[in-house]
Design a protein around this motif. Structure first.
Motif, short mmCIF file in Angstrom:
data_model
loop_
_atom_site.label_atom_id
_atom_site.label_comp_id
_atom_site.label_asym_id
_atom_site.label_seq_id
_atom_site.Cartn_x
_atom_site.Cartn_y
_atom_site.Cartn_z
N TRP A 183 0.80 -1.43 -0.17
CA TRP A 183 -0.04 0.07 0.03
C TRP A 183 0.95 1.34 -0.02
N MET A 184 2.06 1.19 0.37
CA MET A 184 3.08 2.29 0.41
C MET A 184 3.84 2.62 -0.87
N ARG A 185 3.30 1.71 -2.03
CA ARG A 185 3.99 1.82 -3.28
C ARG A 185 2.90 2.07 -4.19
N PRO A 186 3.35 2.54 -5.33
CA PRO A 186 2.30 3.23 -6.40
C PRO A 186 1.62 1.94 -6.73
N HIS A 187 0.30 2.03 -6.96
CA HIS A 187 -0.67 1.17 -7.30
C HIS A 187 -0.52 0.71 -8.74
N THR A 188 -0.59 -0.65 -9.18
CA THR A 188 -0.45 -1.06 -10.39
C THR A 188 -1.78 -2.16 -10.66
N PRO A 189 -1.70 -2.69 -11.80
CA PRO A 189 -2.70 -3.81 -12.06
C PRO A 189 -2.27 -5.21 -11.00
N MET A 190 -1.31 -5.13 -10.75
CA MET A 190 -0.94 -6.20 -9.69
C MET A 190 -1.67 -5.97 -8.47
N LEU A 201 -5.22 -7.44 -8.57
CA LEU A 201 -4.82 -8.63 -8.16
C LEU A 201 -4.77 -8.97 -6.84
N TRP A 202 -3.72 -8.28 -6.13
CA TRP A 202 -3.31 -8.63 -4.84
C TRP A 202 -4.67 -8.34 -3.79
N VAL A 203 -5.52 -7.44 -4.10
CA VAL A 203 -6.46 -7.31 -3.46
C VAL A 203 -7.83 -8.30 -3.62
N LEU A 204 -7.76 -8.85 -4.85
CA LEU A 204 -8.77 -9.92 -5.33
C LEU A 204 -8.31 -11.32 -4.41
N ASN A 205 -6.87 -11.51 -4.49
CA ASN A 205 -6.45 -12.60 -3.84
C ASN A 205 -6.46 -12.49 -2.42
N ARG A 206 -6.20 -11.38 -1.73
CA ARG A 206 -5.84 -11.52 -0.47
C ARG A 206 -7.30 -11.17 0.16
#
Length: 131
Positions: A57-64, A67-72
């Motif tokens: 969350w402290m890094r720029p948001h990307t399409p990954m 996918l992280w939110v969906l998986n997590r």
């Protein structure tokens, strides 16, 4: 369409009391196993939250990140509905609406994992071709 045969066609097919008790015990064990797995998953999310905030969350948001939110989060939150369904008596109407929910959750989870692994495999292939 073929007619669906009844589950118990004759009295000789009926479960004995000990078979019924065994079935109930197995169902209860499955419920408790599912609940324990869900608790462990949410415990893992809680104890790794600091690392997640720092690394995701402290890094720029990307399409990954999507996918992280969906998986997590989507899958674990979806399992709450499944766990509740194990422990709450639902009417037939609610049950009929719910029956496709676990399958839809599996599709979302499979798509997410496929996208993550597909991206990893594509990146590995590109790295091999570049090197």
């Amino acid at each position: 369409m073929h007619p669906v045969p009844p589950l118990i066609s004759t009295m000789s097919d009926a479960l004995t009391a000990s078979e019924l008790a065994g079935t109930v015990n197995h169902l209860m064990a499955a419920k408790m196993f599912s609940l324990a797995a869900c608790v462990m998953l949410f415990y893992d999310i809680a104890i790794t939250m600091g690392d997640e905030i720092e690394r995701i969350w402290m890094r720029p948001h990307t399409p990954m990140t999507v996918l992280w939110v969906l998986n997590r989060y989507v899958s674990p939150l979806g399992y709450i509905v499944i766990i509740v369904s194990f422990h709450q008596p639902w009417s037939k109407t609610v049950c009929n609406r719910y029956v496709l929910y676990p399958e839809a959750l599996k599709i979302v989870t499979s798509f997410t994992i496929g996208a993550i692994l597909g991206g990893v495999c594509l990146a590995a292939e590109l790295a091999i071709k570049i090197a």
